[in-house]
Design a protein around this motif. Sequence first.
Motif, PDB file in Angstrom:
ATOM      1  N   VAL A  47     -48.643  24.762 -24.858  1.00 38.09           N
ATOM      2  CA  VAL A  47     -47.984  24.658 -24.207  1.00 38.09           C
ATOM      3  C   VAL A  47     -48.508  26.384 -23.087  1.00 38.09           C
ATOM      4  CG1 VAL A  47     -46.880  22.925 -24.282  1.00 38.09           C
ATOM      5  CG2 VAL A  47     -46.403  25.433 -25.791  1.00 38.09           C
ATOM      6  N   PHE A  48     -47.439  26.221 -21.935  1.00 39.21           N
ATOM      7  CA  PHE A  48     -47.148  28.101 -21.992  1.00 39.21           C
ATOM      8  C   PHE A  48     -45.822  28.519 -21.042  1.00 39.21           C
ATOM      9  CE2 PHE A  48     -48.438  30.834 -17.738  1.00 39.21           C
ATOM     10  CZ  PHE A  48     -48.120  31.854 -18.337  1.00 39.21           C
ATOM     11  N   MET A  49     -45.476  29.609 -21.093  1.00 43.32           N
ATOM     12  CA  MET A  49     -43.767  29.472 -19.926  1.00 43.32           C
ATOM     13  C   MET A  49     -44.240  30.486 -19.831  1.00 43.32           C
ATOM     14  SD  MET A  49     -40.962  28.564 -23.675  1.00 43.32           S
ATOM     15  CE  MET A  49     -42.069  27.454 -24.795  1.00 43.32           C
ATOM     16  N   ARG A  56     -34.396  33.869 -12.816  1.00 45.46           N
ATOM     17  CA  ARG A  56     -33.709  33.622 -13.645  1.00 45.46           C
ATOM     18  C   ARG A  56     -33.977  32.130 -13.950  1.00 45.46           C
ATOM     19  NH1 ARG A  56     -28.548  36.506 -14.910  1.00 45.46           N
ATOM     20  NH2 ARG A  56     -27.875  34.800 -16.196  1.00 45.46           N
ATOM     21  N   VAL A  57     -35.250  31.788 -14.001  1.00 48.31           N
ATOM     22  CA  VAL A  57     -35.680  30.689 -14.671  1.00 48.31           C
ATOM     23  C   VAL A  57     -36.584  30.884 -15.788  1.00 48.31           C
ATOM     24  CG1 VAL A  57     -34.812  29.609 -12.674  1.00 48.31           C
ATOM     25  CG2 VAL A  57     -37.666  31.375 -12.590  1.00 48.31           C
ATOM     26  N   LEU A  58     -37.439  29.919 -16.587  1.00 54.87           N
ATOM     27  CA  LEU A  58     -37.759  29.880 -17.309  1.00 54.87           C
ATOM     28  C   LEU A  58     -38.767  28.911 -16.808  1.00 54.87           C
ATOM     29  CD1 LEU A  58     -37.945  30.258 -21.319  1.00 54.87           C
ATOM     30  CD2 LEU A  58     -39.194  28.139 -19.592  1.00 54.87           C
ATOM     31  N   GLU A  59     -40.682  28.844 -16.858  1.00 52.72           N
ATOM     32  CA  GLU A  59     -41.057  27.510 -16.641  1.00 52.72           C
ATOM     33  C   GLU A  59     -41.666  27.355 -17.281  1.00 52.72           C
ATOM     34  OE1 GLU A  59     -42.613  29.313 -12.152  1.00 52.72           O
ATOM     35  OE2 GLU A  59     -43.671  29.639 -13.168  1.00 52.72           O
ATOM     36  N   PHE A  60     -42.193  25.452 -17.399  1.00 50.74           N
ATOM     37  CA  PHE A  60     -42.923  25.264 -19.356  1.00 50.74           C
ATOM     38  C   PHE A  60     -44.201  24.686 -18.415  1.00 50.74           C
ATOM     39  CE2 PHE A  60     -43.813  23.185 -23.173  1.00 50.74           C
ATOM     40  CZ  PHE A  60     -42.782  23.568 -23.666  1.00 50.74           C
ATOM     41  N   TRP A  61     -45.362  24.978 -18.507  1.00 49.49           N
ATOM     42  CA  TRP A  61     -46.448  24.385 -18.230  1.00 49.49           C
ATOM     43  C   TRP A  61     -47.426  23.927 -19.689  1.00 49.49           C
ATOM     44  CZ3 TRP A  61     -48.518  25.620 -13.156  1.00 49.49           C
ATOM     45  CH2 TRP A  61     -47.501  26.739 -12.576  1.00 49.49           C
TER      46      TRP A  61
END
Length: 227
Positions: A47-49, A56-61
């Motif tokens: 995973v990668f963030m 105001r966002v956190l993306e979760f890859w």
Amino acid sequence: MTVILRDRIDPPFITAPPRDINEIRARVTPQLQAEFAEAGLTYGAPVFMRIFKEERVLEFWVQNGHQFELFKTYGICNYSGALGPKLREGDWQSPEGFYFVPPGAMNPNSSYHLSFNLGFPNRFDHDAGRTGSFLMVHGDCVSVGCYAMTDAQIEEIYVIAEAAHTNGQPFFRVHAFPFRMTDDRLMKEQGTMWYAFWQNLKQGYDAFENTRNPPDVTVEDGRYVFG
């Protein structure tokens, strides 16, 4: 010896007692596994963030084959300070930069409903004389320098990241940016005190945008360098 990383508890915030991580895993994992399967992703894959303050966002890859795919975007419930990096202990500024989170930085016993330590100061921060400690991504929606999520959000983020560690990922990367680093958005910051720093961050942003793989990050002569 296992070192448990604990959050600093600063008044006036009153936090709930820690929840049972086993109960959280049992409750959250089946739904996450179903969402991964629906998205064609493997639960437990690397995973990668990415964090964007302004948006105001956190993306979760999640890794899928030779590239990473966006699994979910979470709204950040709270962060501290303004756009720009953290400089010193006690400035209540949330950090910007490139961080690595190994299994030992995960804290299921956090007073802020699960957390992981970003690893601030990293080598770049240290070389620049920046100070601070216990800079986390956690729940409870309160921040004194951290990135705070809702409890439901951090449960998902934590359990997925933990599964990646358990499945062999030695650390996951978290890239924290002031804003989405498009050419047009960065141009608006010309002449500001952090423009050169943000130009350097943009190199790492572009490296991922162009390849969909988080780059290797080192530090040379006071700058981030991307492999």
